[in-house]
Write a protein that holds these residues in place. Structure first.
Motif, PDB file in Angstrom:
ATOM      1  N   VAL A   1     -25.620  -5.120  -6.012  1.00 20.63           N
ATOM      2  CA  VAL A   1     -24.880  -6.332  -5.639  1.00 20.63           C
ATOM      3  C   VAL A   1     -23.690  -6.543  -6.566  1.00 20.63           C
ATOM      4  CG1 VAL A   1     -25.040  -8.830  -5.370  1.00 20.63           C
ATOM      5  CG2 VAL A   1     -26.945  -7.385  -4.660  1.00 20.63           C
ATOM      6  N   VAL A   2     -23.901  -6.386  -7.880  1.00 19.09           N
ATOM      7  CA  VAL A   2     -22.801  -6.557  -8.840  1.00 19.09           C
ATOM      8  C   VAL A   2     -21.725  -5.503  -8.613  1.00 19.09           C
ATOM      9  CG1 VAL A   2     -22.186  -6.564 -11.283  1.00 19.09           C
ATOM     10  CG2 VAL A   2     -24.305  -7.647 -10.532  1.00 19.09           C
ATOM     11  N   SER A   3     -22.155  -4.265  -8.385  1.00 22.79           N
ATOM     12  CA  SER A   3     -21.181  -3.192  -8.130  1.00 22.79           C
ATOM     13  C   SER A   3     -20.391  -3.464  -6.858  1.00 22.79           C
ATOM     14  CB  SER A   3     -21.906  -1.847  -8.027  1.00 22.79           C
ATOM     15  OG  SER A   3     -22.575  -1.534  -9.222  1.00 22.79           O
ATOM     16  N   GLY A   4     -21.098  -3.943  -5.824  1.00 21.46           N
ATOM     17  CA  GLY A   4     -20.399  -4.279  -4.583  1.00 21.46           C
ATOM     18  C   GLY A   4     -19.412  -5.410  -4.769  1.00 21.46           C
ATOM     19  N   ALA A   5     -19.791  -6.424  -5.565  1.00 22.68           N
ATOM     20  CA  ALA A   5     -18.879  -7.540  -5.826  1.00 22.68           C
ATOM     21  C   ALA A   5     -17.646  -7.061  -6.580  1.00 22.68           C
ATOM     22  CB  ALA A   5     -19.597  -8.627  -6.620  1.00 22.68           C
ATOM     23  N   ALA A   6     -17.856  -6.197  -7.581  1.00 17.58           N
ATOM     24  CA  ALA A   6     -16.716  -5.661  -8.324  1.00 17.58           C
ATOM     25  C   ALA A   6     -15.802  -4.859  -7.407  1.00 17.58           C
ATOM     26  CB  ALA A   6     -17.203  -4.785  -9.478  1.00 17.58           C
ATOM     27  N   GLY A   7     -16.395  -4.085  -6.498  1.00 17.40           N
ATOM     28  CA  GLY A   7     -15.582  -3.319  -5.554  1.00 17.40           C
ATOM     29  C   GLY A   7     -14.765  -4.219  -4.648  1.00 17.40           C
ATOM     30  N   LEU A   8     -15.374  -5.280  -4.156  1.00 12.17           N
ATOM     31  CA  LEU A   8     -14.634  -6.214  -3.295  1.00 12.17           C
ATOM     32  C   LEU A   8     -13.517  -6.907  -4.073  1.00 12.17           C
ATOM     33  CD1 LEU A   8     -17.548  -7.842  -1.245  1.00 12.17           C
ATOM     34  CD2 LEU A   8     -15.855  -6.175  -0.448  1.00 12.17           C
ATOM     35  N   GLY A   9     -13.799  -7.268  -5.335  1.00 13.50           N
ATOM     36  CA  GLY A   9     -12.760  -7.895  -6.153  1.00 13.50           C
ATOM     37  C   GLY A   9     -11.590  -6.966  -6.394  1.00 13.50           C
ATOM     38  N   ALA A  10     -11.888  -5.706  -6.667  1.00 12.13           N
ATOM     39  CA  ALA A  10     -10.817  -4.732  -6.877  1.00 12.13           C
ATOM     40  C   ALA A  10     -10.008  -4.524  -5.602  1.00 12.13           C
ATOM     41  CB  ALA A  10     -11.411  -3.404  -7.347  1.00 12.13           C
ATOM     42  N   LEU A  11     -10.700  -4.451  -4.470  1.00 10.54           N
ATOM     43  CA  LEU A  11      -9.993  -4.286  -3.199  1.00 10.54           C
ATOM     44  C   LEU A  11      -9.119  -5.499  -2.888  1.00 10.54           C
ATOM     45  CD1 LEU A  11     -12.777  -2.655  -0.982  1.00 10.54           C
ATOM     46  CD2 LEU A  11     -10.642  -1.586  -1.755  1.00 10.54           C
ATOM     47  N   ALA A  12      -9.640  -6.698  -3.183  1.00  8.70           N
ATOM     48  CA  ALA A  12      -8.846  -7.909  -2.947  1.00  8.70           C
ATOM     49  C   ALA A  12      -7.592  -7.916  -3.814  1.00  8.70           C
ATOM     50  CB  ALA A  12      -9.697  -9.147  -3.228  1.00  8.70           C
ATOM     51  N   ALA A  13      -7.740  -7.549  -5.099  1.00 17.84           N
ATOM     52  CA  ALA A  13      -6.576  -7.492  -5.985  1.00 17.84           C
ATOM     53  C   ALA A  13      -5.582  -6.443  -5.508  1.00 17.84           C
ATOM     54  CB  ALA A  13      -7.030  -7.192  -7.419  1.00 17.84           C
ATOM     55  N   PHE A  14      -6.101  -5.293  -5.115  1.00 11.58           N
ATOM     56  CA  PHE A  14      -5.218  -4.227  -4.627  1.00 11.58           C
ATOM     57  C   PHE A  14      -4.472  -4.654  -3.370  1.00 11.58           C
ATOM     58  CE2 PHE A  14      -5.151  -0.697  -1.458  1.00 11.58           C
ATOM     59  CZ  PHE A  14      -4.041  -0.038  -1.957  1.00 11.58           C
ATOM     60  N   ALA A  15      -5.189  -5.262  -2.426  1.00  8.40           N
ATOM     61  CA  ALA A  15      -4.541  -5.694  -1.191  1.00  8.40           C
ATOM     62  C   ALA A  15      -3.457  -6.731  -1.474  1.00  8.40           C
ATOM     63  CB  ALA A  15      -5.588  -6.263  -0.232  1.00  8.40           C
ATOM     64  N   LEU A  16      -3.770  -7.676  -2.371  1.00  7.12           N
ATOM     65  CA  LEU A  16      -2.793  -8.714  -2.713  1.00  7.12           C
ATOM     66  C   LEU A  16      -1.537  -8.105  -3.328  1.00  7.12           C
ATOM     67  CD1 LEU A  16      -2.229 -11.796  -3.036  1.00  7.12           C
ATOM     68  CD2 LEU A  16      -3.237 -11.605  -5.318  1.00  7.12           C
ATOM     69  N   VAL A  17      -1.721  -7.222  -4.307  1.00 12.58           N
ATOM     70  CA  VAL A  17      -0.577  -6.618  -4.998  1.00 12.58           C
ATOM     71  C   VAL A  17       0.228  -5.733  -4.055  1.00 12.58           C
ATOM     72  CG1 VAL A  17       0.077  -5.012  -6.832  1.00 12.58           C
ATOM     73  CG2 VAL A  17      -1.653  -6.761  -7.267  1.00 12.58           C
ATOM     74  N   TYR A  18      -0.463  -4.909  -3.295  1.00 14.27           N
ATOM     75  CA  TYR A  18       0.232  -3.957  -2.428  1.00 14.27           C
ATOM     76  C   TYR A  18       1.020  -4.671  -1.337  1.00 14.27           C
ATOM     77  CZ  TYR A  18       0.985   0.268   0.360  1.00 14.27           C
ATOM     78  OH  TYR A  18       1.559   1.304   1.046  1.00 14.27           O
ATOM     79  N   LEU A  19       0.398  -5.655  -0.682  1.00 12.31           N
ATOM     80  CA  LEU A  19       1.080  -6.337   0.418  1.00 12.31           C
ATOM     81  C   LEU A  19       2.269  -7.146  -0.078  1.00 12.31           C
ATOM     82  CD1 LEU A  19      -1.996  -7.529   2.534  1.00 12.31           C
ATOM     83  CD2 LEU A  19      -0.410  -5.657   3.054  1.00 12.31           C
ATOM     84  N   LEU A  20       2.111  -7.809  -1.220  1.00 13.15           N
ATOM     85  CA  LEU A  20       3.225  -8.600  -1.738  1.00 13.15           C
ATOM     86  C   LEU A  20       4.333  -7.731  -2.315  1.00 13.15           C
ATOM     87  CD1 LEU A  20       1.364 -11.581  -3.475  1.00 13.15           C
ATOM     88  CD2 LEU A  20       2.555 -11.565  -1.285  1.00 13.15           C
ATOM     89  N   ALA A  21       3.964  -6.546  -2.829  1.00 11.98           N
ATOM     90  CA  ALA A  21       4.985  -5.652  -3.380  1.00 11.98           C
ATOM     91  C   ALA A  21       5.758  -4.928  -2.288  1.00 11.98           C
ATOM     92  CB  ALA A  21       4.338  -4.630  -4.323  1.00 11.98           C
ATOM     93  N   TRP A  22       5.202  -4.890  -1.081  1.00 13.50           N
ATOM     94  CA  TRP A  22       5.877  -4.193   0.023  1.00 13.50           C
ATOM     95  C   TRP A  22       7.001  -5.069   0.565  1.00 13.50           C
ATOM     96  CZ3 TRP A  22       5.720   0.591   2.120  1.00 13.50           C
ATOM     97  CH2 TRP A  22       6.380   0.765   3.338  1.00 13.50           C
TER      98      TRP A  22
END
Length: 682
Positions: A467-488
């Motif tokens: 569960v903790v690993s899955g939460a960390a993965g979702l957090g990383a994906l959320a940060a990546f999506a935010l940065v990538y979409l706004l940087a585009w």
């Protein structure tokens, strides 16, 4: 005859400069009145009996005056730093001034020094001045590019923050309560600090206003200013000293409250588009100071309105201003175009060894890794012998040694796997962003993963590893999506991606602090250890996600090696040669995010591995990814393994988190890279 067309008379233009100041003061008055009505008691301040007067004098008035003085100081400091650096992203936070001042305060607490506010302010001033001098030296005064300035400030801030966190972990009793205060707290026991720092704030702002005309002339350029009789170097030094004085005064009163120095001048400069007279420093500096008061009062009011009056004690308002400032930073980054020297390859001579030489280097690195693993098994609060490890492998040790090694080997394996994962992730990020200074921490990925994991540990204390690993993965994906979409923005800009990542890092770091102080503000050792990266208490199950991620992505990255080589060159070459640019970019970034999230779930937030290991590998084996990726993986594993062993042994039985050791080791290397390339040298 051609007549000039007058600009439309907007409401702001009709008000004029004096009107803008009057409106701002009216807003501050209204906010101050509302601020005084908030608190944990139900006292009616409009019926001033003895009880109401005691509450007003002892609690609410000191908090209000602290907010006013801190807002004035940070708003003016931000305006001065932006002017002297000629950079809209300069502030006490991005230049690490607040971090240097905060470290000085923690050092004083660690050594048991109980200083009056004025002496504490002097100590903070020295810390902030040293940090600002280093950042401005690394970024050539901030004029060679916004990205370089922010990266230099971020590296310096991370190093200072690592030192501060280390002191707070090792000396918990002496630094009790300083974690929340480190995000900025307006809780005041009396008016002593405000009264002692108020003259500093007033004098510094007055001196800055007196220098307003010279600052206006200096804004025309160094050569023009010198022709007009302005000593630019002396003026710059004076302004930096004034800005650091203001920042140190703010830290002394309320701790490092973030991003007010960035937001307040930005708001005033936006108003200056409608009312150009506000761009003159004699109006810009004092109005920025007043805007800082508005931001801080509004943030404190909103905090207590949304989370309740008790939140005003437990949750630092600096968390709210950091979230606001992160948004402003990302907005500015989206509008920014930078072609500074950070686009160039790092100032490290890259080797191009032959196949035999590469094999020797890789074998040597592997041997070093084996040695680091063995040292990790032997070292700790209890030192073992090689014979003990051999007997343990054969199942012939007693209960005591078996227990020690059963606890120790998952830690060693976690360090090795996480180090390799972060190094490969950093190499992928650098190739895709074409920025040699990019890494998962700079791009906000680790902060997103850490925030999600801390949230899961806090909200669901009995959550399992998956569960903790899955939460960390979702957090990383959320940060990546935010940065990538706004940087585009019609393409992926390298500089914009990095600036967006730093904004996301600030945002998710503020969310993490909010979760910690809201759930259990006095038990910060566990959170600090997690956020500093630690292998303590690792179990075999936590190693599986990292191992699977490495097994999946490393072969994929090697398969994409030629595409990554082309992608690291420029935007056009891959298109000409038929490389499917966006699919390759998304595959590489997606795999890098997967590696980062699993590494964070295993060892917490470990910084600078994704920067140092790829650079060291590039210096040894060259820039071709078929060689760079395995070499970086080995060096990253060695770095984190040695850092973990060092942290477990240097002050045993106490332990230093591995992330702090890597940050303290990696920051000098990062600083050296910036220094070597400060003039854009290859």
């Amino acid at each position: 005859m051609i007549t000039a067309v007058e600009a439309p008379a907007t409401p702001l233009r009709r008000l004029g400069v004096a009107g803008a100041f009057l409106v701002t003061l009216a807003v501050i008055t209204a906010l101050a009145a509302l601020h005084l009505t908030q608190g944990t008691s139900d006292t009616d301040l409009f019926a001033l009996d003895d009880q109401a007067m005691n509450v007003l004098v002892a609690s609410r008035l000191p908090r209000l005056l602290a907010a006013v003085s801190v807002g004035l100081a940070l708003g003016a400091a931000g305006a001065l730093l932006q002017s002297v650096a000629r950079n809209p992203l300069a502030s006490p936070d991005t230049l690490a001034v607040s971090n240097g001042a905060y470290l000085a305060v923690v050092l004083a607490a660690t050594f048991g020094l109980s200083l009056p506010a004025f002496l504490a302010g002097g100590l903070s001033f020295l810390g902030g001045l040293a940090a600002a001098a280093l950042v401005l030296a690394l970024s050539a005064g901030g004029r060679t590019g916004t990205t370089r300035l922010i990266l230099a400030g971020s590296a310096t801030a991370l190093a200072l923050q690592s030192m501060t966190t280390l002191l707070m972990i090792l000396f918990q009793e002496e630094n009790t309560g300083l974690f929340a205060w480190g995000s900025g707290s307006l809780v005041q026991s009396d008016l002593g600090g405000v009264i002692q720092m108020a003259p500093v704030v007033v004098v510094a702002i007055g001196a800055a206003v007196a220098l307003g005309n010279r600052l206006d002339i200096a804004g025309l350029g160094d050569d023009t200013a010198m022709v007009l009789g302005v000593n630019v170097r002396r003026l710059r030094l004076t302004v930096i000293v004034l800005a650091v004085m203001l920042s140190a005064a703010a830290v002394t009163v309320a701790g490092p409250i973030g991003f007010i120095g960035l937001c307040a001048p930005v708001i005033v400069r936006l108003l200056a588009r409608r009312l150009p007279e506000l761009s003159r420093h004699r109006a810009l500096v004092p109005l920025s100071a007043l805007a800082g008061v508005v931001i801080l009062l509004a943030s404190d009011i909103a905090l207590r309105f949304v989370l309740g009056a008790r939140a005003g004690v437990d949750v630092p308002p600096g968390v709210v201003t950091a979230m606001l400032g992160a948004g402003v930073l990302m907005w500015l980054a989206r509008r920014h175009r930078d072609a500074g020297p950070t686009r160039q390859p790092p100032a490290v001579r890259t080797a191009d060894p032959g196949r035999a030489a590469f094999g020797v280097i890789l074998l040597s690195g592997t041997a070093l890794l084996i040695g680091a693993v063995v040292l990790g098994l032997l070292g700790g609060d209890t030192w073992l012998l090689l014979g003990d490890v051999a007997n343990w492998l054969q199942g012939r040790t007693g209960k005591a040694l078996t227990y020690v090694l059963d606890q120790r080997w998952p830690r060693v394996a976690a360090a090795v796997l996480a180090g390799a994962a972060l190094a490969v992730s950093g190499a992928a990020f650098q190739a895709v962003s074409r920025n040699p200074l990019a890494e998962p921490g700079v791009l906000g990925i680790t902060a997103g993963a850490g925030a999600a994991a801390v949230a899961m540990l806090t909200l669901v204390p009995m959550a399992g590893i998956a569960v903790v690993s899955g939460a960390a993965g979702l957090g990383a994906l959320a940060a990546f999506a935010l940065v990538y979409l706004l940087a585009w923005r019609g393409g992926l800009s390298s500089d914009r991606l990095v600036l967006m990542g730093i904004g996301a890092h600030a945002l998710f770091s503020a969310v993490t602090v909010l979760i910690i102080v809201k759930s259990d503000p006095w038990n910060t050792a566990k959170a600090l250890t997690w956020l500093s990266g630690s292998t303590y208490g690792r179990v075999p199950g936590q190693l599986l996600p990292v191992a699977v991620a490495l097994a999946l992505f490393l072969p994929l990255a090697l398969w994409l090696r030629r595409d990554l080589d082309l992608l690291a060159l420029d935007e056009d070459t891959p298109r000409v040669l038929g490389v499917p640019l966006e699919p390759v970019r998304l595959l590489a970034l997606g795999g890098a995010v997967l590696l980062t999230s699993t590494a964070v779930s295993a060892v917490g937030v470990v910084g600078f591995v994704g920067l140092v290991a790829p650079h060291a590998a590039r210096a040894l084996v060259g820039g071709r990814h078929v060689r760079l990726l395995p070499a970086a993986a080995v060096l990253g594993a060695v770095l984190v393994s040695l850092a973990d062993t060092l942290g477990r042994t240097v002050i045993a039985p106490a332990q230093v988190p591995a992330g702090l050791v890597t940050a303290l080791l990696g920051t000098p290397y990062f600083v050296w890279l910036l220094w070597r390339s400060r003039a854009g040298r290859p």
